[in-house]
Enzyme design. Structure first.
Site, PDB file in Angstrom:
ATOM      1  N   GLU A  32      33.973  17.378  -0.585  1.00 24.02           N
ATOM      2  CA  GLU A  32      34.588  17.405  -1.910  1.00 24.02           C
ATOM      3  C   GLU A  32      36.013  17.952  -1.872  1.00 24.02           C
ATOM      4  O   GLU A  32      36.887  17.466  -2.587  1.00 24.02           O
ATOM      5  CB  GLU A  32      33.739  18.239  -2.884  1.00 24.02           C
ATOM      6  CG  GLU A  32      32.381  17.631  -3.191  1.00 24.02           C
ATOM      7  CD  GLU A  32      32.493  16.229  -3.799  1.00 24.02           C
ATOM      8  OE1 GLU A  32      33.553  15.878  -4.344  1.00 24.02           O
ATOM      9  OE2 GLU A  32      31.503  15.481  -3.717  1.00 24.02           O
ATOM     10  N   TYR A 115      35.320  19.907 -11.548  1.00 23.77           N
ATOM     11  CA  TYR A 115      34.695  18.745 -10.916  1.00 23.77           C
ATOM     12  C   TYR A 115      33.930  19.143  -9.659  1.00 23.77           C
ATOM     13  O   TYR A 115      32.750  18.794  -9.491  1.00 23.77           O
ATOM     14  CB  TYR A 115      35.716  17.656 -10.566  1.00 23.77           C
ATOM     15  CG  TYR A 115      35.115  16.747  -9.537  1.00 23.77           C
ATOM     16  CD1 TYR A 115      34.125  15.840  -9.903  1.00 23.77           C
ATOM     17  CD2 TYR A 115      35.426  16.863  -8.178  1.00 23.77           C
ATOM     18  CE1 TYR A 115      33.482  15.061  -8.967  1.00 23.77           C
ATOM     19  CE2 TYR A 115      34.789  16.100  -7.237  1.00 23.77           C
ATOM     20  CZ  TYR A 115      33.829  15.197  -7.634  1.00 23.77           C
ATOM     21  OH  TYR A 115      33.179  14.454  -6.702  1.00 23.77           O
ATOM     22  N   ASP A 133      35.102  13.294 -12.411  1.00 23.14           N
ATOM     23  CA  ASP A 133      36.320  13.063 -11.634  1.00 23.14           C
ATOM     24  C   ASP A 133      37.104  11.918 -12.292  1.00 23.14           C
ATOM     25  O   ASP A 133      36.774  11.492 -13.399  1.00 23.14           O
ATOM     26  CB  ASP A 133      35.968  12.733 -10.182  1.00 23.14           C
ATOM     27  CG  ASP A 133      35.362  11.357 -10.059  1.00 23.14           C
ATOM     28  OD1 ASP A 133      34.755  10.883 -11.052  1.00 23.14           O
ATOM     29  OD2 ASP A 133      35.491  10.725  -8.988  1.00 23.14           O
TER      30      ASP A 133
END
Length: 332
Positions: A32, A115, A133
């Site tokens: 991520e 996010y 996102d």
DNA sequence: AATTCGGGGAA
DNA sequence: TTCCCAGAATT
């Protein structure tokens, strides 16, 4: 039901991405951070490199920061790399090597915002929290016919709540993955592939023919024009470099000499480069100047080619360095 | 609320 | 060229 439709579509059409085959919070967190503002195709090789070099959280925490940044070289947004290393150390020393297992706890980590916290919380720990996102924002804006600018925090909040309601009863990880995958492959920014969309019948943008109008932003990206003037100081086969200060682009990266040279010295070779960034358009002039002495003005020093190739941190404008190398080759 | 962090690909 | 990408931190 929406969640069932989109998840069954996902299970058939998903791309096989490595971080989707694990619930290991370290691997998910790593992916991520790498993927923030970065396309999957661009981040994928970095994900493999990092995992190979640092198979575990402890391995990453133990590594020198310079080594981490060098592995990050070329990916951009280098504070992500610094935060990655900082957070790995923090989790080892203050969290007993365990990631926080919910959204609120994850958000406290450096480099982990709304996010990313939601992504880790849902993918690794199954928490019901929407991961919004850019893909999800675009998809929900269209699907819900949300006629508000998506760069407004209030719009993002309402989309978050909209998504939360739609998650009811669904597997949070699958739901979030499905939405993002649909946004990334079908509900794309331009010319969305509505004919392939599993939820087209319920899409308000489609029924109102607004697919090409939604989403929209209130602000336009401002691009600053900027000129940079570099002297590439060369002494025999060595090039002068200096670490850039904080507070500007490429902070902490190796940079060429960029002040006026007094007295003026003859230019051995010169070339121009344009560097297009999101907020800046850089017009850069390079002048290669050969020095006889090896004085080290302004805190920098001369590095041999071998030293530069093994530099602990990235060097700005890699291409300019390569051109200089060629020039030096022709000299000898 | 606005700005600042990079680099690359698609249209 | 412009826009956007599995955004976050700082001002």
């Amino acid at each position: 039901m929406f969640s069932e439709k989109i998840i069954s579509w996902y299970l058939i059409n998903k791309r096989d991405l490595p971080w989707r085959n694990t619930r290991n919070p370290y691997k998910i967190w790593l992916s991520e951070i790498i993927l923030q503002q970065t396309r999957v195709s661009q981040g994928l090789p970095y994900y493999y490199n990092f995992l190979e070099k640092y198979p575990t959280l402890e391995a990453l925490a133990t590594a020198p920061i310079d080594e981490v940044l060098r592995l990050w070289q070329g990916l951009g947004y280098y504070s992500r790399g610094r935060n990655l290393h900082f957070t790995a150390n923090q989790i080892v020393s203050e969290y007993q090597k365990k990631f926080p297992e919910n959204f609120e706890g994850l958000k406290k980590l450096k480099g982990v915002g709304n996010y990313t916290a939601a992504a880790i919380a849902s993918f690794a720990f199954g928490q019901k929290v929407p991961a919004i996102d850019g893909n999800a924002l675009r998809f929900f804006s269209r699907f819900g016919g949300i006629n508000e600018p998506i760069d407004d925090p209030n719009t993002i909040k309402s989309i978050f709540n909209f998504a939360y309601d739609l998650m009811e009863g669904a597997d949070p990880a699958l739901f979030n993955q499905s939405v993002m995958e649909l946004g990334a492959t079908i509900c794309v920014p331009k010319n969305p592939k509505c004919d392939q969309c599993p939820v087209r019948p319920e899409c308000l943008a489609f029924s109102h023919r607004l697919q090409d109008k939604l989403p929209f932003k209130s602000k336009k990206i401002k691009v600053k024009e900027r000129k940079l003037d570099y002297k590439i100081l060369v002494n025999e086969d060595r090039i002068w470099l200096k670490l850039r200060e904080a507070g500007d682009i490429w902070a902490g990266l190796y940079d060429f000499f960029s002040r006026e040279l007094v007295p003026k010295l003859p230019v051995a070779y010169s070339f121009q480069k344009k560097h297009i960034l999101t907020h800046q358009r850089l017009s850069i002039s390079f002048q290669i100047i050969i020095l006889e002495n090896d004085e080290t003005p302004d805190g920098g020093k001369f590095y041999s080619i071998k030293e530069i190739e093994a530099l602990p941190k990235p060097i700005v404008i890699d291409e300019a360095f390569k051109i200089t190398m060629k020039f030096l080759d022709q000299l000898s």
